[in-house]
Enzyme design. Structure first.
Site, PDB file in Angstrom:
ATOM      1  N   GLY A  13       0.846  -1.205   0.000  1.00  0.00           N
ATOM      2  CA  GLY A  13       0.000   0.000   0.000  1.00  0.00           C
ATOM      3  C   GLY A  13       0.869   1.237   0.000  1.00  0.00           C
ATOM      4  N   ASP A  17      -3.035   6.502   0.988  1.00  0.00           N
ATOM      5  CA  ASP A  17      -3.229   7.686   1.821  1.00  0.00           C
ATOM      6  C   ASP A  17      -2.505   7.552   3.162  1.00  0.00           C
ATOM      7  OD1 ASP A  17      -4.823  10.122   2.635  1.00  0.00           O
ATOM      8  OD2 ASP A  17      -5.543   8.680   4.115  1.00  0.00           O
ATOM      9  N   LEU A  18      -2.662   6.409   3.809  1.00  0.00           N
ATOM     10  CA  LEU A  18      -2.032   6.231   5.121  1.00  0.00           C
ATOM     11  C   LEU A  18      -0.512   6.338   5.004  1.00  0.00           C
ATOM     12  CD1 LEU A  18      -2.585   5.403   8.145  1.00  0.00           C
ATOM     13  CD2 LEU A  18      -1.908   3.112   7.457  1.00  0.00           C
ATOM     14  N   ARG A  47      -0.011  -1.339  -7.090  1.00  0.00           N
ATOM     15  CA  ARG A  47      -0.104  -1.779  -8.491  1.00  0.00           C
ATOM     16  C   ARG A  47       0.413  -0.747  -9.480  1.00  0.00           C
ATOM     17  NH1 ARG A  47      -6.286  -2.798  -8.183  1.00  0.00           N
ATOM     18  NH2 ARG A  47      -5.889  -0.823  -7.159  1.00  0.00           N
ATOM     19  N   LYS A 150      -5.641  -1.588  11.203  1.00  0.00           N
ATOM     20  CA  LYS A 150      -7.053  -1.827  11.494  1.00  0.00           C
ATOM     21  C   LYS A 150      -7.875  -1.532  10.245  1.00  0.00           C
ATOM     22  CE  LYS A 150      -9.844   1.507  13.007  1.00  0.00           C
ATOM     23  NZ  LYS A 150     -10.273   2.902  12.982  1.00  0.00           N
ATOM     24  N   ASP A 179      -3.268  -0.239  16.772  1.00  0.00           N
ATOM     25  CA  ASP A 179      -4.361   0.654  17.133  1.00  0.00           C
ATOM     26  C   ASP A 179      -3.642   1.945  17.456  1.00  0.00           C
ATOM     27  OD1 ASP A 179      -6.162   2.277  18.497  1.00  0.00           O
ATOM     28  OD2 ASP A 179      -7.319   0.554  19.172  1.00  0.00           O
ATOM     29  N   HIS A 180      -3.708   2.909  16.548  1.00  0.00           N
ATOM     30  CA  HIS A 180      -2.802   4.051  16.710  1.00  0.00           C
ATOM     31  C   HIS A 180      -3.098   4.857  17.983  1.00  0.00           C
ATOM     32  CE1 HIS A 180      -6.053   6.158  14.590  1.00  0.00           C
ATOM     33  NE2 HIS A 180      -5.590   7.261  15.133  1.00  0.00           N
ATOM     34  N   GLU A 218     -15.513  13.724  16.996  1.00  0.00           N
ATOM     35  CA  GLU A 218     -14.951  14.239  15.742  1.00  0.00           C
ATOM     36  C   GLU A 218     -15.873  15.338  15.215  1.00  0.00           C
ATOM     37  OE1 GLU A 218     -12.953  11.104  13.059  1.00  0.00           O
ATOM     38  OE2 GLU A 218     -14.774  10.165  13.786  1.00  0.00           O
ATOM     39  N   ASP A 237     -15.811   1.215  14.014  1.00  0.00           N
ATOM     40  CA  ASP A 237     -14.697   2.076  13.630  1.00  0.00           C
ATOM     41  C   ASP A 237     -13.968   2.651  14.849  1.00  0.00           C
ATOM     42  OD1 ASP A 237     -13.150   3.390  11.620  1.00  0.00           O
ATOM     43  OD2 ASP A 237     -14.211   5.255  12.040  1.00  0.00           O
ATOM     44  N   HIS A 242     -10.420   1.812  19.592  1.00  0.00           N
ATOM     45  CA  HIS A 242      -9.837   2.924  20.352  1.00  0.00           C
ATOM     46  C   HIS A 242     -10.491   3.107  21.727  1.00  0.00           C
ATOM     47  CE1 HIS A 242      -8.240   3.581  16.461  1.00  0.00           C
ATOM     48  NE2 HIS A 242      -9.199   4.344  15.988  1.00  0.00           N
ATOM     49  N   LYS A 342     -19.297  11.315  14.633  1.00  0.00           N
ATOM     50  CA  LYS A 342     -18.873  12.276  13.612  1.00  0.00           C
ATOM     51  C   LYS A 342     -19.821  13.465  13.627  1.00  0.00           C
ATOM     52  CE  LYS A 342     -16.440   9.197  10.535  1.00  0.00           C
ATOM     53  NZ  LYS A 342     -15.130   9.751  10.896  1.00  0.00           N
TER      54      LYS A 342
HETATM   55  N1  LIG Z   1      -5.886   6.556   5.708  1.00  0.00           N
HETATM   56  C1  LIG Z   1      -5.977   6.604   7.025  1.00  0.00           C
HETATM   57  O1  LIG Z   1      -5.922   7.662   7.661  1.00  0.00           O
HETATM   58  C2  LIG Z   1      -6.127   5.332   7.827  1.00  0.00           C
HETATM   59  C3  LIG Z   1      -6.289   5.433   9.214  1.00  0.00           C
HETATM   60  C4  LIG Z   1      -6.383   4.266   9.973  1.00  0.00           C
HETATM   61  C5  LIG Z   1      -6.301   3.043   9.344  1.00  0.00           C
HETATM   62  N2  LIG Z   1      -6.162   2.975   7.996  1.00  0.00           N
HETATM   63  C6  LIG Z   1      -6.072   1.649   7.372  1.00  0.00           C
HETATM   64  O2  LIG Z   1      -4.901   1.587   6.563  1.00  0.00           O
HETATM   65  C7  LIG Z   1      -5.129   0.760   5.447  1.00  0.00           C
HETATM   66  C8  LIG Z   1      -4.820   1.549   4.184  1.00  0.00           C
HETATM   67  O3  LIG Z   1      -5.671   2.674   4.111  1.00  0.00           O
HETATM   68  P1  LIG Z   1      -5.448   3.846   3.052  1.00  0.00           P
HETATM   69  O4  LIG Z   1      -6.373   4.943   3.457  1.00  0.00           O
HETATM   70  O5  LIG Z   1      -4.022   4.165   2.890  1.00  0.00           O
HETATM   71  O6  LIG Z   1      -6.010   3.188   1.710  1.00  0.00           O
HETATM   72  P2  LIG Z   1      -5.791   3.673   0.212  1.00  0.00           P
HETATM   73  O7  LIG Z   1      -5.400   5.101   0.141  1.00  0.00           O
HETATM   74  O8  LIG Z   1      -6.988   3.214  -0.551  1.00  0.00           O
HETATM   75  O9  LIG Z   1      -4.530   2.824  -0.261  1.00  0.00           O
HETATM   76  C9  LIG Z   1      -4.624   1.498  -0.659  1.00  0.00           C
HETATM   77  C10 LIG Z   1      -3.294   1.051  -1.231  1.00  0.00           C
HETATM   78  O10 LIG Z   1      -3.404  -0.294  -1.647  1.00  0.00           O
HETATM   79  C11 LIG Z   1      -2.900  -0.395  -2.984  1.00  0.00           C
HETATM   80  N3  LIG Z   1      -3.604  -1.511  -3.630  1.00  0.00           N
HETATM   81  C12 LIG Z   1      -4.937  -1.675  -3.814  1.00  0.00           C
HETATM   82  N4  LIG Z   1      -5.179  -2.857  -4.396  1.00  0.00           N
HETATM   83  C13 LIG Z   1      -3.988  -3.472  -4.571  1.00  0.00           C
HETATM   84  C14 LIG Z   1      -3.585  -4.733  -5.090  1.00  0.00           C
HETATM   85  N5  LIG Z   1      -4.466  -5.627  -5.568  1.00  0.00           N
HETATM   86  N6  LIG Z   1      -2.273  -5.032  -5.086  1.00  0.00           N
HETATM   87  C15 LIG Z   1      -1.358  -4.161  -4.613  1.00  0.00           C
HETATM   88  N7  LIG Z   1      -1.675  -2.967  -4.102  1.00  0.00           N
HETATM   89  C16 LIG Z   1      -2.971  -2.629  -4.096  1.00  0.00           C
HETATM   90  C17 LIG Z   1      -3.183   0.964  -3.593  1.00  0.00           C
HETATM   91  O11 LIG Z   1      -2.364   1.297  -4.674  1.00  0.00           O
HETATM   92  P3  LIG Z   1      -2.691   0.897  -6.206  1.00  0.00           P
HETATM   93  O12 LIG Z   1      -4.057   1.407  -6.482  1.00  0.00           O
HETATM   94  O13 LIG Z   1      -1.611   1.578  -6.994  1.00  0.00           O
HETATM   95  O14 LIG Z   1      -2.590  -0.572  -6.282  1.00  0.00           O
HETATM   96  C18 LIG Z   1      -2.828   1.863  -2.413  1.00  0.00           C
HETATM   97  O15 LIG Z   1      -1.436   2.021  -2.317  1.00  0.00           O
HETATM   98  C19 LIG Z   1      -6.581   0.289   5.566  1.00  0.00           C
HETATM   99  O16 LIG Z   1      -6.583  -0.932   6.251  1.00  0.00           O
HETATM  100  C20 LIG Z   1      -7.215   1.359   6.431  1.00  0.00           C
HETATM  101  O17 LIG Z   1      -8.332   0.879   7.133  1.00  0.00           O
HETATM  102  C21 LIG Z   1      -6.071   4.095   7.223  1.00  0.00           C
END
Ligand SMILES: NC(=O)c1ccc[n+]([C@@H]2O[C@H](COP(=O)([O-])OP(=O)(O)OC[C@H]3O[C@@H](n4cnc5c(N)ncnc54)[C@H](OP(=O)(O)O)[C@@H]3O)[C@@H](O)[C@H]2O)c1
Length: 493
Positions: A13, A17-18, A47, A150, A179-180, A218, A237, A242, A342
């Site tokens: 990933g 975003d994370l 990807r 998570k 769990d941040h 929030e 969530d 948390h 929220k």
């Molecule tokens: N964002 C936050 O603030 C936050 C907070 C707490 C927890 N989380 C958790 O962190 C995790 C990631 O969240 P995110 O917000 O970063 O998600 P995101 O922005 O949707 O990122 C998903 C990542 O997975 C990659 N991906 C998707 N399908 C794929 C595949 N088949 N093979 C390889 N790579 C693939 C995407 O890149 P490509 O499209 O280029 O493949 C991208 O890098 C989740 O479990 C989320 O619940 C996120």
């Protein structure tokens, strides 16, 4: 912080975003503190077909602040990053990943240490874990650790299935379920406050505590996460993870040591001792709600059901309040009120312990003493005691003693993700979820979900307020009230 660590870190990933908002800045923090120095490399995978150069630009952009020093360091830091286009469902790509990791291991003299970080949609977690095993990406001569984001499951059954697939590759001592909140300064500080002060230790007991309140409010709505949130809701969530982790820190026994084993033992016991409601008891003890449209400071805010990606008849809750009880002997009968949602009035995470008020005595009835722990956005705590009013009088008034971390110093302290990745690199699982804890919290939450699934009513609250009226009534019927009101003059948030 701690000593330098050598590792090849593989981030699933890497374009997400994370990764960009949290993980690259966290790794950069570790670099600036010397935990990551010469002997590390990061492989980012996703990807999309990025080059190493482009990936390094993204990383640099994610970590640069305005300081010249950071800008200079960012380039050296980013030079340790490598990008591998990879579909996690494709077994062949793991061979390429393995070869790249081996090459970087040699190039940076890493000694076989591997940290795998799953920062992707949770439906991929099991697939990645099984491929790491089948394609033999774990090394024989260093540590192999997995950080997993998570949500860990959707309910007990899915969490147990996910755990089974991950433990087929990694043993419990290698798994770091994040769990941040456990990385937050003031969440960690609860232990010091509770167990480092005889003053509090002596009264941390049902004989003295009137109630405990945990608020995770929030101000934002669902934003662009509707797709995920529609399948989750506030209970999954925020509460299952948390809120429950804060609750455990507030009610667990004193651990025999500050070791992962000792802390997990008392936390697991705290979760075992939660008083589980029957489905029939849920309505009297838990309130859910959904925000509706409102105008806040002149801006029209859509209701939850009007948000992009949300079903018009959605039954996903954006607010939960609950009255939780524990059968732990020290806290039996003490209500623990929790609320999260929220589009509430103001962002704030805080905990208040209200002690039983003095009903009589030399000075007559007096307001309750309270301890409030501010988790975010301010970081600190305050204690309300009754002090004698100025002048020749016997009148007592509640006075608030406040401590707030200096905002500049707090900003310079490591952020939650930096602390947690640091812990994982050093093999310290204290601030991560043990499977036993997750199993118990899911079991607790599953009963509430089952009761709600049979209930067709969904209370509402106007965006910008503190939840449905029922959330106030939940406390008032037993003579309690929410301590924190957004209008209350307290430590500046
Ligand atoms: N964002 C936050 O603030 C936050 C907070 C707490 C927890 N989380 C958790 O962190 C995790 C990631 O969240 P995110 O917000 O970063 O998600 P995101 O922005 O949707 O990122 C998903 C990542 O997975 C990659 N991906 C998707 N399908 C794929 C595949 N088949 N093979 C390889 N790579 C693939 C995407 O890149 P490509 O499209 O280029 O493949 C991208 O890098 C989740 O479990 C989320 O619940 C996120």
């Amino acid at each position: 912080m701690s000593k330098e660590i050598s590792a090849v870190i593989t981030l699933f990933g890497g374009s997400g975003d994370l990764a960009q908002r949290k993980l690259y800045p966290a790794l950069f923090g570790l670099y600036r503190r010397g935990v990551l120095k010469d002997h590390f490399a990061v492989i980012g995978t996703a990807r999309r077909p990025w080059s190493d150069e482009h990936y390094r630009d993204i990383v640099r952009e994610a970590v640069c602040d305005d300081s010249i020093e950071a800008t200079a360091q960012a380039s050296a830091f980013a030079s340790h990053f490598y990008y591998q286009s990879h579909d996690v469902t494709d077994a062949a790509h793991y061979t390429t990943l393995k070869e790249l990791a081996a090459q970087l291991d040699e190039q940076y003299a890493v000694g076989g240490n591997r940290l795998f970080y799953m920062a992707m949609a949770p439906n991929f977690f099991a697939t990645i874990a099984s491929h790491l095993k089948s394609e033999a990406l774990l090394t024989e001569d260093g540590f192999n650790r997995l950080i997993i984001e998570k949500p860990f499951g959707h309910d007990y059954a899915s969490a147990a299935a996910l755990n089974a697939s991950i433990t087929a590759t990694f043993d419990e001592r290698q798994i770091y379920r994040i769990d941040h909140y456990l990385g937050k300064e003031m969440a960690q500080a609860i232990l010091g406050l509770r167990f480092g002060n005889p003053l509090l230790r002596g009264v941390w007991h049902k004989d003295y505590i009137h109630d405990i309140q945990i608020t995770l409010a929030e101000a934002v709505g669902v934003e662009e996460r509707a797709g995920y949130y529609e399948t989750s809701g506030a209970l999954r969530d925020m509460v299952q993870n948390h809120v429950m982790q804060l609750l455990a820190y507030l009610t667990m026994d004193e651990p025999s040591a500050l070791t992962p084993e000792a802390v997990h033992e008392v936390k697991a016991r705290a979760f075992d001792q939660l008083h589980r409601y029957t489905e029939a008891e849920v309505a009297a003890n838990f309130v859910r709600g959904q925000y509706t449209a409102a105008t806040i400071a002149g801006t029209a805010i859509p209701g939850y059901r009007e948000e992009d990606g949300v079903a018009q008849q959605s039954m996903t809750e954006t607010f939960v309040a609950g009255r939780i009880l524990t059968d732990a002997p020290a806290f039996a009968g003490v209500p623990i009120f929790i609320r999260t949602g929220k589009r509430l009035t103001r962002k704030s995470t805080q905990v208040t312990v209200t002690f039983k008020p003095q009903a009589a005595g030399l000075f007559g009835a007096q307001p309750a003493n309270t301890l409030t722990i501010y988790v975010e956005p301010s970081e600190g705590f305050s204690l309300e005691l009754n002090g004698q009013a100025l002048g020749q009088t016997n009148v007592l008034e509640p006075e608030e003693l406040r401590f707030r971390h200096d905002p500049a110093a707090a900003k310079a302290a490591p952020e939650a993700y930096e602390r947690l990745i640091n812990d994982a690199l050093h093999g310290d699982q204290t601030n991560f979820n043990h499977w036993n804890e997750l199993a118990q919290t899911w079991r607790y939450v599953d009963v509430i979900l089952a009761a709600w699934a049979k209930d067709e009513t969904m209370p509402t609250y106007a965006a910008g307020t503190m939840g449905p009226d029922a959330a106030t009534a939940l406390l008032e019927r037993d003579g309690h009230h929410w301590f924190w009101q957004p209008t209350r003059i307290q430590m500046a948030d």
